[in-house]
Structures are given as structure tokens and as C-alpha cells.
Design a protein around this motif. Structure first.
Motif, PDB file in Angstrom:
ATOM      1  N   ALA A   1       0.829  -1.394   0.101  1.00 53.07           N
ATOM      2  CA  ALA A   1      -0.063  -0.033  -0.076  1.00 53.07           C
ATOM      3  C   ALA A   1       0.930   1.218   0.115  1.00 53.07           C
ATOM      4  CB  ALA A   1      -0.846   0.094   1.250  1.00 53.07           C
ATOM      5  N   LEU A   2       1.995   1.164   0.673  1.00 55.83           N
ATOM      6  CA  LEU A   2       2.617   2.480   0.590  1.00 55.83           C
ATOM      7  C   LEU A   2       3.569   2.550  -0.496  1.00 55.83           C
ATOM      8  CD1 LEU A   2       4.592   1.903   4.339  1.00 55.83           C
ATOM      9  CD2 LEU A   2       2.911   3.762   3.729  1.00 55.83           C
ATOM     10  N   ILE A   3       4.134   1.649  -1.064  1.00 59.58           N
ATOM     11  CA  ILE A   3       4.525   1.636  -2.528  1.00 59.58           C
ATOM     12  C   ILE A   3       3.537   2.333  -3.553  1.00 59.58           C
ATOM     13  CG2 ILE A   3       5.581   0.331  -4.513  1.00 59.58           C
ATOM     14  CD1 ILE A   3       6.739  -1.574  -2.401  1.00 59.58           C
ATOM     15  N   ASN A   4       2.507   1.891  -3.441  1.00 60.97           N
ATOM     16  CA  ASN A   4       1.276   2.109  -4.311  1.00 60.97           C
ATOM     17  C   ASN A   4       1.065   3.876  -4.194  1.00 60.97           C
ATOM     18  OD1 ASN A   4       1.044  -0.272  -5.806  1.00 60.97           O
ATOM     19  ND2 ASN A   4      -0.296  -0.607  -4.386  1.00 60.97           N
ATOM     20  N   HIS A   5       1.342   4.111  -2.903  1.00 57.39           N
ATOM     21  CA  HIS A   5       0.872   5.545  -2.482  1.00 57.39           C
ATOM     22  C   HIS A   5       1.812   6.314  -2.882  1.00 57.39           C
ATOM     23  CE1 HIS A   5      -0.829   8.739   0.114  1.00 57.39           C
ATOM     24  NE2 HIS A   5       0.455   9.142   0.613  1.00 57.39           N
ATOM     25  N   PHE A   6       3.165   6.077  -2.716  1.00 52.37           N
ATOM     26  CA  PHE A   6       4.183   7.038  -2.980  1.00 52.37           C
ATOM     27  C   PHE A   6       4.939   6.825  -4.401  1.00 52.37           C
ATOM     28  CE2 PHE A   6       4.728   6.679   1.737  1.00 52.37           C
ATOM     29  CZ  PHE A   6       4.492   8.026   2.243  1.00 52.37           C
ATOM     30  N   LYS A   7       4.716   5.791  -5.088  1.00 50.60           N
ATOM     31  CA  LYS A   7       5.350   5.632  -6.100  1.00 50.60           C
ATOM     32  C   LYS A   7       5.130   6.714  -7.324  1.00 50.60           C
ATOM     33  CE  LYS A   7       6.888   1.923  -9.343  1.00 50.60           C
ATOM     34  NZ  LYS A   7       6.744   0.608  -9.575  1.00 50.60           N
ATOM     35  N   PRO A   8       3.799   7.120  -7.511  1.00 44.58           N
ATOM     36  CA  PRO A   8       3.573   7.987  -8.724  1.00 44.58           C
ATOM     37  C   PRO A   8       4.428   9.360  -8.438  1.00 44.58           C
ATOM     38  CG  PRO A   8       1.457   7.028  -7.903  1.00 44.58           C
ATOM     39  CD  PRO A   8       2.683   6.607  -6.969  1.00 44.58           C
ATOM     40  N   ARG A   9       4.907   9.786  -7.064  1.00 43.16           N
ATOM     41  CA  ARG A   9       5.305  11.187  -6.900  1.00 43.16           C
ATOM     42  C   ARG A   9       6.618  10.955  -6.111  1.00 43.16           C
ATOM     43  NH1 ARG A   9       0.580  14.807  -4.428  1.00 43.16           N
ATOM     44  NH2 ARG A   9       2.268  16.355  -4.637  1.00 43.16           N
ATOM     45  N   ILE A  10       7.134   9.754  -6.225  1.00 41.78           N
ATOM     46  CA  ILE A  10       8.512   9.719  -5.658  1.00 41.78           C
ATOM     47  C   ILE A  10       9.585  10.504  -5.989  1.00 41.78           C
ATOM     48  CG2 ILE A  10       9.523   7.862  -7.067  1.00 41.78           C
ATOM     49  CD1 ILE A  10       9.597   7.898  -2.980  1.00 41.78           C
ATOM     50  N   ASN A  11       9.475  11.045  -7.066  1.00 42.22           N
ATOM     51  CA  ASN A  11      10.595  11.943  -7.720  1.00 42.22           C
ATOM     52  C   ASN A  11      10.643  13.310  -6.886  1.00 42.22           C
ATOM     53  OD1 ASN A  11       7.994  12.434  -8.784  1.00 42.22           O
ATOM     54  ND2 ASN A  11       9.217  13.953 -10.223  1.00 42.22           N
TER      55      ASN A  11
ATOM     56  N   GLU B   1       2.668  16.521   1.489  1.00 37.69           N
ATOM     57  CA  GLU B   1       1.327  16.384   1.350  1.00 37.69           C
ATOM     58  C   GLU B   1       1.077  14.929   1.645  1.00 37.69           C
ATOM     59  OE1 GLU B   1      -0.982  17.731  -1.585  1.00 37.69           O
ATOM     60  OE2 GLU B   1       0.650  17.720  -3.177  1.00 37.69           O
ATOM     61  N   LEU B   2       1.653  14.022   0.927  1.00 42.37           N
ATOM     62  CA  LEU B   2       1.535  12.631   0.642  1.00 42.37           C
ATOM     63  C   LEU B   2       1.793  11.940   2.017  1.00 42.37           C
ATOM     64  CD1 LEU B   2       2.980  11.264  -2.776  1.00 42.37           C
ATOM     65  CD2 LEU B   2       0.638  11.881  -2.166  1.00 42.37           C
ATOM     66  N   MET B   3       2.578  12.553   2.922  1.00 40.56           N
ATOM     67  CA  MET B   3       2.964  11.933   4.291  1.00 40.56           C
ATOM     68  C   MET B   3       1.739  11.903   5.195  1.00 40.56           C
ATOM     69  SD  MET B   3       5.940  11.037   4.804  1.00 40.56           S
ATOM     70  CE  MET B   3       7.766  11.206   4.820  1.00 40.56           C
TER      71      MET B   3
ATOM     72  N   ALA C   1      -0.844   9.119   4.095  1.00 37.80           N
ATOM     73  CA  ALA C   1      -0.136   7.742   3.754  1.00 37.80           C
ATOM     74  C   ALA C   1      -1.047   6.581   4.571  1.00 37.80           C
ATOM     75  CB  ALA C   1       1.154   7.843   4.120  1.00 37.80           C
ATOM     76  N   PRO C   2      -1.037   5.590   4.032  1.00 36.95           N
ATOM     77  CA  PRO C   2      -1.696   4.439   4.569  1.00 36.95           C
ATOM     78  C   PRO C   2      -1.137   3.759   5.902  1.00 36.95           C
ATOM     79  CG  PRO C   2      -1.244   3.809   2.316  1.00 36.95           C
ATOM     80  CD  PRO C   2      -0.445   5.250   2.637  1.00 36.95           C
ATOM     81  N   ALA C   3      -2.056   3.831   6.858  1.00 37.10           N
ATOM     82  CA  ALA C   3      -1.548   3.633   8.373  1.00 37.10           C
ATOM     83  C   ALA C   3      -1.608   1.998   8.410  1.00 37.10           C
ATOM     84  CB  ALA C   3      -2.568   4.274   9.422  1.00 37.10           C
ATOM     85  N   ILE C   4      -0.689   1.602   9.186  1.00 36.06           N
ATOM     86  CA  ILE C   4      -0.364   0.384   9.585  1.00 36.06           C
ATOM     87  C   ILE C   4      -1.502  -0.503  10.227  1.00 36.06           C
ATOM     88  CG2 ILE C   4       0.686   0.716  11.692  1.00 36.06           C
ATOM     89  CD1 ILE C   4       1.400  -2.323   9.184  1.00 36.06           C
ATOM     90  N   LEU C   5      -2.349   0.565  10.955  1.00 38.56           N
ATOM     91  CA  LEU C   5      -3.200  -0.165  11.706  1.00 38.56           C
ATOM     92  C   LEU C   5      -4.665  -0.751  10.928  1.00 38.56           C
ATOM     93  CD1 LEU C   5      -3.686   2.049  14.922  1.00 38.56           C
ATOM     94  CD2 LEU C   5      -2.417  -0.213  14.749  1.00 38.56           C
ATOM     95  N   GLU C   6      -4.718   0.057   9.601  1.00 39.32           N
ATOM     96  CA  GLU C   6      -5.652  -0.428   8.635  1.00 39.32           C
ATOM     97  C   GLU C   6      -5.157  -1.853   8.086  1.00 39.32           C
ATOM     98  OE1 GLU C   6      -5.579   2.908   5.947  1.00 39.32           O
ATOM     99  OE2 GLU C   6      -6.035   4.332   7.512  1.00 39.32           O
TER     100      GLU C   6
END
Length: 424
Positions: free
Chosen positions: A179-189, A216-218, A221-226
Motif C-alpha cells: 500500500a505504501l509503495i502504491n501511495h508514494f510511487k507516482p510522486r516519489i521523484n 502532503e503525501l505524508m 499515507a496508509p496507516a499500518i493499523l488499517e
């Protein structure tokens, strides 16, 4: 040539070292009550131990370790933390085979990290840490947290805040990682080079980034508890129940990830609320590290621990105006009059010290008035005066520094007399 302290280190002078001794004694006493045994490991270890144990995606391994080659060409590192060394010793000495399990250990010693020195954060610092290996019972998670909280509260600290989170088991972490990879990857640059490197290997480290923490992506970001599976949720609920039963208040913070790669399931930090402590309010932290023992070459063994900085503890005590109950002054100061008395002094001093008393005398040939001033500066409870007359009668003139009263006391009775004054 003038020599100066290396940057990020400190001299702990006698008046300050008394505080350290008191704090360390408190740690030893508390660990004995919890049945934790002291371990002492080398200050340097093989570099690969920390790369594998701490995690090669952490700031500690990438930027902060003091690493060098010895004369045999082996890469060694001054230990940046205590858990990896303790686990290495656990594996090497086959502690998993000891009759009494879990293996409950603690350590107090210097650690080394090359980072920007600031108040309460040094390049050489001292950690008090606890490790419990061999049990996956959530009750021992609560025990370790309780020990840490007791340590601070017994030293008098107020306004403590316990923050807890669950990082989940392997399955939960794997789902969260995706989930984190999918969240950050589009704007990781848009993130720093470290975060870009960590995206595929350990995206959880991105959440701990100090450079991009306001991106703002922080915020969403997907929380581990989810992403906790049923087993991880049950485990975390049991830990929370035990803490409630122990009357330990806590707050759950889904953003708490800790700065080391080996954590899973329970993670926690102890913080201090209040003004005057600076931007860094965390006093200590720790968590569960199931899998670390296997990573370092041992059998599958669950573990949990914490570590705290003595320097940050001292800062907190000072900020809250807490004076440690240090024992001040000498039991007695020996004042000599004349050459014969000075010659007789070492024997008497040696005798009194053997009786468990704190005593001292003049070694600079001061006159009586100067010796009395020295006794007063060193907060001696009594002064023992010997001259020709006292030597002739095998006695000592004892003077109370509190009342000024004097009495002639036989050498054979002097120890009991001093102890009476000490108890009063």
C-alpha cells in the motif's frame, strides 16, 4: 599544543558523575526486581552485524556509524545501539538453551553515532537498555513497557506520555508495504534521494524521513493499523489490556514506526510533556523484534526491548527541577597537629575506611585553620583532631560540625561514635 574534546563528546566531572552513579544504581536495582540480568558486550563489533541487525536502509547504518578497518583488514564498527550486540551474544552463547526462559537481559554502556551534536544528543552517549528474548506473550510486552515507565517515575519525572502502535506481523507488514509503495510511487521523484532508494526495499522508512516529513503525501499515507490481520489485532488488544490492568496510561499513534528496521508488532515511545525541553521530546523507545534472532544466525526466537539515553534523562530531570537524593559529604575529616600526628594519620584513615566510613585528611601541609576549612568545604559530619596529647592517650578529639560540641574519644570507640553521628 592544546588538546580539546572531540566534537559530540563530553567530560563528566565528579559532581555530575555522582548523578550518573545514582541513576545507574537505580537501573541495576529496578532490573533486579524485574529479574533481568546484566550483560556487557564489546564496544565494537563486525560491521555486518549492524547492517543486518539494525537495517541497511536506516539512517544509522547509512550515515551515522563509526566504521574502520583493523590491522587485519576486518571492517569493525563502534556500536550505535545495544540490541544487535545483545542478540549476537544471545545467539553465540546459545542462551536460547538456558533452562530459565525467556532470557531477560539489560545493559548500560556507551554508544556511538556520527550525527549533528545538539542538546541531549551526543556522538558518544550512554544507553540503558532491556531485552527479553524467548517469549511471544503480550504480557512481557507490557512488562518491558512497565519497567521503562517505572524507571522514569521512580526518579521523580512527571508529565510522561506513553505512545504505542502496532507494526503488525509479517503478513500485515507485507500488505502495508504494498500500500505504501502504491501511495508514494507516482510522486516519489518529489522526495529526497534516501526516500527514493527506500521505496521498494523498505517504504516504511519514508514515514520516518525528517527531510520530507511535511510533504502532503505524508499526511494521508496508509496507516499500518488499517492493514493488521486478525492475529496482529488480537495481540495489540491484549497488550493494551495488560497496560490498562497495570494502570499505565497510553495513546495510540498510527504514525509511530521507530527508526530501526527490526521492529514488528508492538512499538512504543515514552515522551515528556512540558515547556523547556526543546523540540525533541522523546525520552526512550522500543518494541518487539520477532525475526531479528534468525537474521543474526540464531533459531526462531521472539524478542522485545527498549533503550533510553541517560543524557536525555538528565536533561528532563533538570528541566523539571528534580534534585536527586545524593548522599553528600564525608563522615569524618582528620585534622592533624604536629609531625607525629601527621605520621600516625595514614594508619587511622586506613582503619576507618575499613570500617566502611568515608574519611579524608590534608595532604598539603595546611595549618589547622586550613584543614578545618577543608573539612567544612567537604561537608564532613565530624572532625577528628589528633595531636601529641591525643597520641599519648590513644584518643581522638571529636568535634561535631553541626553543633560545635567536642569530646575526647578513645581510638577503640571512634568508629561507633562516628556512625552515631552519621545516623543522627
Amino acid at each position: 599544543m592544546k588538546y580539546k574534546l572531540p566534537r559530540g563528546t563530553q567530560d563528566i566531572l565528579p559532581e555530575e558523575s555522582r548523578k550518573w552513579q545514582y541513576i545507574e544504581a537505580k537501573a541495576h536495582d529496578l532490573c533486579q526486581r524485574y529479574n533481568y540480568k546484566e550483560i556487557r558486550t564489546p564496544i565494537f563489533e563486525q560491521t555486518d552485524l549492524f547492517a543486518r541487525g539494525v537495517g541497511d536502509t536506516t539512517d544509522i547504518v547509512q550515515k551515522e556509524m563509526y566504521t574502520f578497518d583493523d590491522r587485519g583488514g576486518r571492517s569493525l564498527t563502534l556500536r550505535p545501539e545495544g540490541t544487535a550486540s545483545t542478540v549476537r551474544s544471545f545467539v553465540e552463547n546459545k542462551m536460547h538453551g538456558w533452562a530459565d526462559q525467556p532470557t531477560k537481559l539489560y545493559y548500560i554502556g556507551p554508544m556511538f553515532r556520527y550525527e549533528r551534536p545538539q542538546s541531549g544528543r551526543m556522538r558518544q552517549f550512554v544507553q540503558f537498555g532491556v531485552e527479553a528474548m524467548g517469549s511471544a506473550d503480550p504480557a512481557i510486552d507490557a512488562e518491558v513497557i512497565g519497567l521503562a515507565m517505572d524507571f522514569y517515575s521512580e526518579l521523580g519525572l512527571k508529565n510522561l506520555k506513553l505512545i504505542i502502535n502496532s507494526l503488525g506481523d509479517k503478513e500485515s507488514r507485507r500488505n502495508h508495504k504494498e500500500a505504501l509503495i502504491n501511495h508514494f510511487k507516482p510522486r516519489i521523484n518529489e522526495f529526497c534521494k534516501d526516500c527514493q532508494t527506500r521505496l521498494e526495499k523498505n517504504p516504511l522508512r519514508i514515514l520516518d524521513c525528517k527531510v520530507d516529513r511535511n510533504h502532503e503525501l505524508m499526511l494521508d499515507a496508509p496507516a499500518i493499523l488499517e492493514y493488521l490481520n486478525e492475529d496482529s489485532v488480537t495481540y495489540f488488544e491484549q497488550v493494551k489490556t495488560f497496560l490498562k490492568d497495570m494502570n499505565i496510561s497510553y495513546e495510540v499513534d498510527a504514525s509511530l514506526v521507530r527508526g530501526l528496521d527490526y521492529y514488528n508488532n508492538t512499538a512504543f515511545e515514552i515522551m515528556i510533556d512540558g515547556d523547556g525541553f526543546g523540540a525533541i521530546t522523546t525520552l526512550s523507545g522500543g518494541g518487539r523484534y520477532n525475526g531479528l534472532v534468525e537474521e543474526i544466525g540464531g533459531p526462531a526466537t521472539p524478542g522485545i526491548g527498549f533503550a533510553l539515553s541517560i543524557e536525555r534523562l538528565l536533561m528532563a530531570l533538570e528541566t523539571q527541577g528534580i534534585e536527586l537524593p545524593l548522599e553528600d559529604g564525608l563522615d569524618a575529616y582528620l585534622v592533624t597537629m604536629g609531625d607525629k600526628a601527621k605520621t600516625a594519620a595514614p594508619k587511622l584513615l586506613h582503619q576507618l575506611r575499613h570500617e566502611g566510613l568515608k574519611v579524608d585528611a590534608d595532604y598539603l601541609a595546611k595549618k589547622v585553620k586550613g584543614q578545618m576549612k577543608a573539612a567544612d568545604r567537604q561537608q564532613a559530619k565530624v572532625v577528628l583532631i589528633i595531636g601529641d596529647e591525643e597520641l599519648a592517650t590513644n584518643s581522638v578529639m571529636l568535634k561535631s560540625m553541626a553543633t560545635g560540641e567536642q569530646e575526647l574519644v578513645s581510638i577503640t570507640d571512634i568508629t561507633d561514635k562516628i556512625k552515631n553521628y552519621k545516623s543522627e
